[in-house]
Enzyme design. Sequence first.
Site, PDB file in Angstrom:
ATOM      1  N   ASP A   1       0.850  -1.184   0.000  1.00 54.46           N
ATOM      2  CA  ASP A   1       0.000   0.000   0.000  1.00 54.46           C
ATOM      3  C   ASP A   1       0.891   1.241   0.000  1.00 54.46           C
ATOM      4  O   ASP A   1       1.876   1.325   0.747  1.00 54.46           O
ATOM      5  CB  ASP A   1      -0.906   0.009   1.235  1.00 54.46           C
ATOM      6  CG  ASP A   1      -1.877   1.178   1.217  1.00 54.46           C
ATOM      7  OD1 ASP A   1      -2.926   1.042   0.554  1.00 54.46           O
ATOM      8  OD2 ASP A   1      -1.559   2.206   1.845  1.00 54.46           O
TER       9      ASP A   1
ATOM     10  N   ASN B   1      -3.135  13.064  -3.992  1.00 51.07           N
ATOM     11  CA  ASN B   1      -4.274  13.487  -4.808  1.00 51.07           C
ATOM     12  C   ASN B   1      -4.797  14.842  -4.360  1.00 51.07           C
ATOM     13  O   ASN B   1      -5.135  15.704  -5.194  1.00 51.07           O
ATOM     14  CB  ASN B   1      -5.395  12.448  -4.727  1.00 51.07           C
ATOM     15  CG  ASN B   1      -5.079  11.194  -5.543  1.00 51.07           C
ATOM     16  OD1 ASN B   1      -4.337  11.260  -6.523  1.00 51.07           O
ATOM     17  ND2 ASN B   1      -5.636  10.077  -5.131  1.00 51.07           N
TER      18      ASN B   1
ATOM     19  N   GLU C   1      -4.753   2.388  -4.179  1.00 49.42           N
ATOM     20  CA  GLU C   1      -3.289   2.399  -4.097  1.00 49.42           C
ATOM     21  C   GLU C   1      -2.745   1.077  -3.554  1.00 49.42           C
ATOM     22  O   GLU C   1      -1.562   0.989  -3.202  1.00 49.42           O
ATOM     23  CB  GLU C   1      -2.814   3.566  -3.225  1.00 49.42           C
ATOM     24  CG  GLU C   1      -3.168   3.455  -1.740  1.00 49.42           C
ATOM     25  CD  GLU C   1      -4.555   4.027  -1.425  1.00 49.42           C
ATOM     26  OE1 GLU C   1      -4.789   4.374  -0.271  1.00 49.42           O
ATOM     27  OE2 GLU C   1      -5.379   4.135  -2.355  1.00 49.42           O
TER      28      GLU C   1
END
Length: 623
Positions: free
Chosen positions: A488, A496, A531
Amino acid sequence: MTLNRKMTLLLGLVAIGVLAMLLLISLVAFRSFSILSSTAHVQTAAEIVRVHLTEAMITGVIDKREQFLERLTEIRDLRDARVVRSPLVVDQFGVGLAREMVADEIERRVLADGQPRFELTDERGEPVFRGTIPYIATALGTPNCLQCHHVEEGAVLGAVTIELSLAALQRQAIAAVIVVLLAVTLIILLAILGARRLIGPIGDTAGAIGALVQRALRGDFKGRVTQRTQDEIGQIAAHTNQLVAFLDQGLARISERVTQLMGRLPQQDENQLQATIDMVDGLADAARFKATIEEDETKTEIYDRFGQLLMDDFGVHRFSFYETQGPKRLIPMAVDGEIGGSCHWCDPQILVRSDTCRAKRSGHPVDGLRQPGICYAFRPDEAGRSSDPLRHYCFPIIQSGAVGSVIQLVTTAADADALQDRIPYIQIYLREMAPVLEAKRLTETLRESALRDAMTGLNNRRFLEEYVDTLIAGARRRNIRLALLMVDLDYFKMVNDTYGHDIGDTVLKGLAGILKQALRASDVLVRFGGEEFLIVLQEIDADGALAVAEKIRALVANHRFRIAGGTLQKTVSIGVALFPDDSETFWQTLKYADVALYRAKEDGRDRVVRFTPDMWEAGADIY
């Protein structure tokens, strides 16, 4: 032997049999007639002698009987007439004339039993009929024999012997038989000639029809039967001609249509019928082949089935199947029956520059059988070039308006003509196979797109769901471990929110590239969601899995992601669990790896954590 000859021979044998039977019957009939007629004549002559002797005795001129007998022999065909006395007459009247005392064996037997005797003899080639008639004493009639002879009723007084010559009668009989035989022979000959005239057209028509059928069996329907008569035989000839003309026209139309479908030109002196049958069989076989491959699951199965067809039905054992990938690449699908084999009969340059393949570049078949050297990319091995030169023929398969596949056939120069004859039949299969290949290829493309993450190009979670059973079955069969690494990206939401989703996508693509470089070809890499990435390491233990995880963590930590206006550095957290060490089920092991990832996040991120059972107990409320 023809029908006419058989019928003539049969009629001849019948005629000979009829003549033989007629001759036999005539001879027997004439013999019987001669005997009956001669018997009657002898009896008549004997009766005349008896009457004369009786009258001579009454008139007293019995001593003149010798002259009477002499005059009697002057009658034509009467050879002899004599009389002998019985012992009863001798005892009463004496011995009589000298010649009347000489009695032969037949006369003695007649005198003894009173029975007449007749016989047919041959004296120096002349047939003679002899009859010896007894002279029986009786009181009936006039004169009464018992008035002069002192004997009992029925006693034998003497015997009269008459001999007749049958030579004249025999000559007449032979002449009559000859005339009859000649007449019958003439009638038979006329009958045979008439029968041949009637049967001749039948035999000629039958022979002509037989020759016509033989020509038809060789594929030639141009012959016709001559109509010789207007009867049923003539109608058979006319109807046969109509049938052959209909077959000729029908076969020509069928052959023309089939030739159009086959793309095969008629060859000189070939059996048109057999060629048409072969082409129709080829079309039917190709249709069955298409129905079969439509049920195959993948295009690889189709290539394998077509390769087996080339070897079994067409005797081609050297071949290559290439498939285009993008505008410039060719991928070997099968080589010499080996699926996924390496490029063998061509310059490997075609794999990265597909336009060097003439068939791919032009979209037309490349006939290296008749034009050796037409394609510079063809590279036969040294043995093929020296001892037995090799030739090739390449078919481009058009899919969606462009060359989608290339089929290459390789053979020796000695077998080039034989393969050339098979090319039209192979093209039928390729024509039937092309749309099926295109459909399978499209289906696989759609399937692959559904199983891949569009942004990173990695396998997605759906791929894992479909592939996991195969993965687990292989692991259990080989008795190996699988290591599951849940990766991860730390603080990805911040990327973002700070830089925008475009930069976030760039970072994810960069991370996917790092992960692919760090793994083996046998390992499985999946974008699990957002992710998160899942890595399945095959045939590895716990230490090895932790080493790989640590390597990945370090690679990411040291990597600078290029973004607009600079670089960005990120870290990852990794949870590790082993199948079947941690769990007997794959999905439970995946949960354990996720639990370990959660612990790595809790412990500060940018770290690798191996799952332990206490983690599951502590996080049981989460799951």
